[in-house]
Design a protein around this motif. Structure first.
Motif, short mmCIF file in Angstrom:
data_model
loop_
_atom_site.label_atom_id
_atom_site.label_comp_id
_atom_site.label_asym_id
_atom_site.label_seq_id
_atom_site.Cartn_x
_atom_site.Cartn_y
_atom_site.Cartn_z
N LYS A 3 51.66 26.40 25.42
CA LYS A 3 52.78 26.64 24.64
C LYS A 3 52.60 28.10 24.41
CE LYS A 3 55.27 25.69 20.43
NZ LYS A 3 55.20 24.95 19.20
N GLY A 4 53.88 28.84 24.67
CA GLY A 4 54.05 30.20 24.53
C GLY A 4 53.37 31.21 25.57
N LEU A 5 52.91 30.53 26.68
CA LEU A 5 52.37 31.38 27.75
C LEU A 5 53.39 32.15 28.61
CD1 LEU A 5 50.01 32.04 29.56
CD2 LEU A 5 50.13 29.84 30.89
N LYS A 6 54.71 31.26 28.77
CA LYS A 6 55.79 31.87 29.36
C LYS A 6 55.38 32.23 31.05
CE LYS A 6 57.99 33.38 25.04
NZ LYS A 6 58.47 34.63 24.31
N GLU A 7 55.55 33.54 31.45
CA GLU A 7 55.52 33.92 32.71
C GLU A 7 54.28 34.85 32.89
OE1 GLU A 7 58.68 33.27 31.68
OE2 GLU A 7 58.60 31.67 33.00
N ASN A 8 53.13 34.82 31.88
CA ASN A 8 52.10 35.60 31.69
C ASN A 8 51.10 34.80 32.55
OD1 ASN A 8 52.61 37.56 29.79
ND2 ASN A 8 53.24 35.96 28.33
N SER A 9 49.86 35.68 32.62
CA SER A 9 48.88 35.35 33.69
C SER A 9 47.70 34.27 33.02
CB SER A 9 48.08 36.23 34.28
OG SER A 9 47.70 37.26 33.18
N VAL A 10 47.17 33.58 33.90
CA VAL A 10 45.92 33.05 33.57
C VAL A 10 44.61 33.27 34.48
CG1 VAL A 10 44.95 30.59 33.18
CG2 VAL A 10 47.29 30.99 32.77
N ARG A 11 43.52 33.45 33.84
CA ARG A 11 42.27 33.87 34.45
C ARG A 11 41.12 33.04 34.31
NH1 ARG A 11 44.33 38.13 31.28
NH2 ARG A 11 42.58 37.95 29.87
N VAL A 12 40.25 32.66 35.38
CA VAL A 12 39.25 31.81 35.13
C VAL A 12 38.17 32.49 35.99
CG1 VAL A 12 38.30 29.63 36.04
CG2 VAL A 12 40.60 29.78 35.30
N SER A 13 36.90 32.76 35.43
CA SER A 13 35.72 33.36 35.97
C SER A 13 34.41 32.62 35.67
CB SER A 13 35.82 34.81 35.34
OG SER A 13 35.41 34.62 34.22
N PHE A 14 33.94 32.64 36.84
CA PHE A 14 32.57 31.80 36.79
C PHE A 14 31.45 32.39 37.70
CE2 PHE A 14 35.33 29.25 39.24
CZ PHE A 14 34.70 28.74 40.32
N ALA A 15 30.12 31.82 37.61
CA ALA A 15 29.26 32.17 38.58
C ALA A 15 29.06 30.79 39.19
CB ALA A 15 27.92 32.56 38.00
N ASP A 16 29.20 30.68 40.69
CA ASP A 16 29.24 29.37 41.31
C ASP A 16 27.82 28.97 41.54
OD1 ASP A 16 28.29 30.81 43.55
OD2 ASP A 16 30.03 31.01 44.63
N ASP A 17 27.68 27.72 42.27
CA ASP A 17 26.37 27.08 42.30
C ASP A 17 25.44 27.90 43.22
OD1 ASP A 17 27.51 26.67 44.66
OD2 ASP A 17 28.00 24.51 44.07
N ALA A 18 25.81 28.93 44.04
CA ALA A 18 25.10 29.96 44.41
C ALA A 18 24.89 31.16 43.70
CB ALA A 18 25.90 30.31 45.96
N GLY A 19 25.23 31.08 42.41
CA GLY A 19 25.09 32.25 41.70
C GLY A 19 25.86 33.51 42.07
N GLN A 20 27.06 33.42 42.67
CA GLN A 20 27.95 34.60 42.95
C GLN A 20 29.03 34.43 41.69
OE1 GLN A 20 29.72 34.31 46.73
NE2 GLN A 20 31.00 36.18 46.39
N ASN A 21 29.36 35.62 41.12
CA ASN A 21 30.31 35.51 40.31
C ASN A 21 31.66 35.66 40.99
OD1 ASN A 21 28.84 35.71 37.90
ND2 ASN A 21 28.24 38.00 38.32
N ILE A 22 32.70 34.98 40.54
CA ILE A 22 33.95 34.72 41.37
C ILE A 22 35.06 34.64 40.12
CG2 ILE A 22 33.26 33.86 43.46
CD1 ILE A 22 33.75 31.08 42.67
N PHE A 23 36.22 35.21 40.58
CA PHE A 23 37.36 35.28 39.60
C PHE A 23 38.81 34.90 40.36
CE2 PHE A 23 40.92 37.98 38.01
CZ PHE A 23 40.92 37.90 37.11
N PHE A 24 39.46 34.20 39.49
CA PHE A 24 40.80 33.66 40.00
C PHE A 24 41.57 34.00 39.15
CE2 PHE A 24 37.39 31.04 41.67
CZ PHE A 24 37.76 31.06 43.07
N LYS A 25 43.42 34.21 39.55
CA LYS A 25 43.99 34.39 38.73
C LYS A 25 45.48 33.82 39.13
CE LYS A 25 46.21 38.52 36.56
NZ LYS A 25 46.36 39.90 36.47
N ALA A 26 46.28 33.18 38.10
CA ALA A 26 47.72 32.70 38.64
C ALA A 26 48.66 33.12 37.66
CB ALA A 26 47.52 31.22 38.83
N THR A 27 49.74 33.17 37.88
CA THR A 27 50.98 33.48 36.92
C THR A 27 51.72 32.26 36.55
OG1 THR A 27 51.23 35.85 37.82
CG2 THR A 27 53.04 34.80 36.73
N ALA A 28 51.96 32.09 35.43
CA ALA A 28 52.55 30.77 34.82
C ALA A 28 53.99 30.72 35.05
CB ALA A 28 52.17 30.75 33.27
N VAL A 29 54.79 29.75 34.93
CA VAL A 29 56.25 29.59 35.03
C VAL A 29 56.66 28.61 33.80
CG1 VAL A 29 58.25 29.09 36.38
CG2 VAL A 29 56.19 30.15 37.52
#
Length: 395
Positions: free
Chosen positions: A34-60
């Protein structure tokens, strides 16, 4: 022509197979905030190989989906939104504030669904695989206390820097937050004990060194199932346990001889027959000094019974003179009239912080009348020392 057709067909089949593989090898994090509107969402984590990865999407219209790779074992991810949630202010031309906490969740092998409020995303409901569902049950159990405490500190900050009206007096709000913290602490310990096979227990335990005694923390980890004890998340726990293993209950203390601030020679061995608290602190350490009023109350209550405190200060002065100045000033300001020694003064012969494997301040080690360790605790958020002294002295 036939060769070109076969080549094109082959490429098409390869692309289809890669797409199918990507779908099979990925999971979707979907939700409505609620209230996110058209703003972004970001997820980051170190995967099971230890590599830091980042993902982003825009809400609707508050709704979003992020595709991330499956993991062979659960990994901890942090999720945040592209909305201003931090506490901030400008004081004397300088920025002060605190970042809003993100949402913790686990990336594993099944899709995840979130619901909640974008401004309070750290409290969102997270459902999906078993590990997330178990963790969500814990978060639901502490949500009321965590949310209320978060709002209290927001109110205190905004009242101080932005003129917002306080809901109650500062003392009342801080007391309420303290009560909530104790409730959360107790629920965390209970969850870990009741869910030995859950990845959430390893995750929580990795953050809980300061709310257990060294013995309690050791027992909590030993009580976990073997399932995730070799997970990378557990490596920090095991490293910490190794470092405090020399000061578990029943361990002999490391003897020392040092001069106190008056020049008197202090030998730990001379205190045998008395209960002694070794308080590792520093003038620069806010939590250390915040613990002094309670230590003063304990000292006043039990000093007639023979209880002693030896403050062992770790100062940051570049020279011994600077360290001594900061040290003696803090002692006077806090009115802590027990034995004090400065680790820097004589450190070339013996480094007490190193000998006792002190990794954080304050660290308090209670020594029994027999000269052996009774308990070790980092920070001052528990009443373990109070209970131990009551048991020793019967009141």
């Amino acid at each position: 022509m036939k060769t070109l057709k076969n080549w094109c067909t082959g490429i098409a089949m390869l692309l289809v197979s890669q797409a199918l593989y990507a779908q099979q090898d990925s999971i979707h994090i979907s939700g409505s905030l609620k209230g996110l509107k058209e703003n972004s969402v970001r997820v980051s984590f170190a995967d099971d190989a230890g590599q830091n990865i980042f993902f982003k999407a825009t809400a609707v219209n508050d709704v979003f989906t992020i595709t991330v790779p499956k993991q062979k074992v659960p990994v901890v991810a942090r999720m945040d939104v592209g909305i201003k949630r931090d506490l901030s202010a400008i004081v004397d031309g300088k920025s002060v504030g605190n970042p809003a906490p993100p949402l913790d969740l686990f990336i594993y092998n099944q899709d995840i669904n979130l619901t909640g409020d974008a401004l309070l995303v750290q409290f969102a409901d997270v459902k999906g695989d078993q590990e997330n569902n178990i963790f969500n049950s814990y978060k639901q159990s502490v949500r009321a206390e965590e949310r209320r405490t978060y709002l209290i500190y927001n109110n205190l900050f905004n009242a101080q820097y932005h003129g917002e009206k306080l809901e109650a007096t500062t003392e009342m709000l801080q007391e309420e937050a303290g009560v909530n913290f104790k409730k959360i602490r107790d629920k965390q310990k209970s969850f870990v004990a009741q869910h030995p096979e859950a990845f959430a227990s390893v995750f929580l335990l990795s953050r809980m060194q300061n709310i257990y005694t060294a013995d309690g923390y050791t027992q909590a980890f030993n009580g976990l199932a073997a399932k995730y004890k070799d997970h990378p998340m557990a490596s920090g726990i095991k490293s910490y346990l190794k470092k405090v293993s020399n000061s578990l209950a029943g361990s002999p203390t490391v003897n020392f001889e040092r001069k106190d601030k008056a020049g008197k020679l202090i030998r730990l061995a001379d205190y045998k027959g008395k209960a002694v608290l070794l308080d590792f602190w520093g003038s620069w350490c806010g939590p250390c000094r915040a613990s002094h009023p309670h230590l003063k109350a304990l000292y006043e209550q039990y000093k007639k019974d023979g209880f002693e405190i030896i403050g062992i200060a770790q100062e940051r002065g570049k020279s011994l003179t600077e360290a001594q100045a900061a040290w003696t000033k803090a002692i006077a300001e806090d009115g802590i009239n027990w034995v004090h020694i400065l680790n820097m003064d004589g450190i070339e012969k013996q480094d007490l912080v190193k000998d006792y494997n002190v990794m954080a301040f304050p660290t308090k080690i209670l020594v029994g009348k027999d000269g052996k360790v009774l308990l070790r605790i980092t920070a001052s958020a528990t009443d373990d020392i109070d209970q131990a002294l009551a048991k020793i002295y019967g009141h």
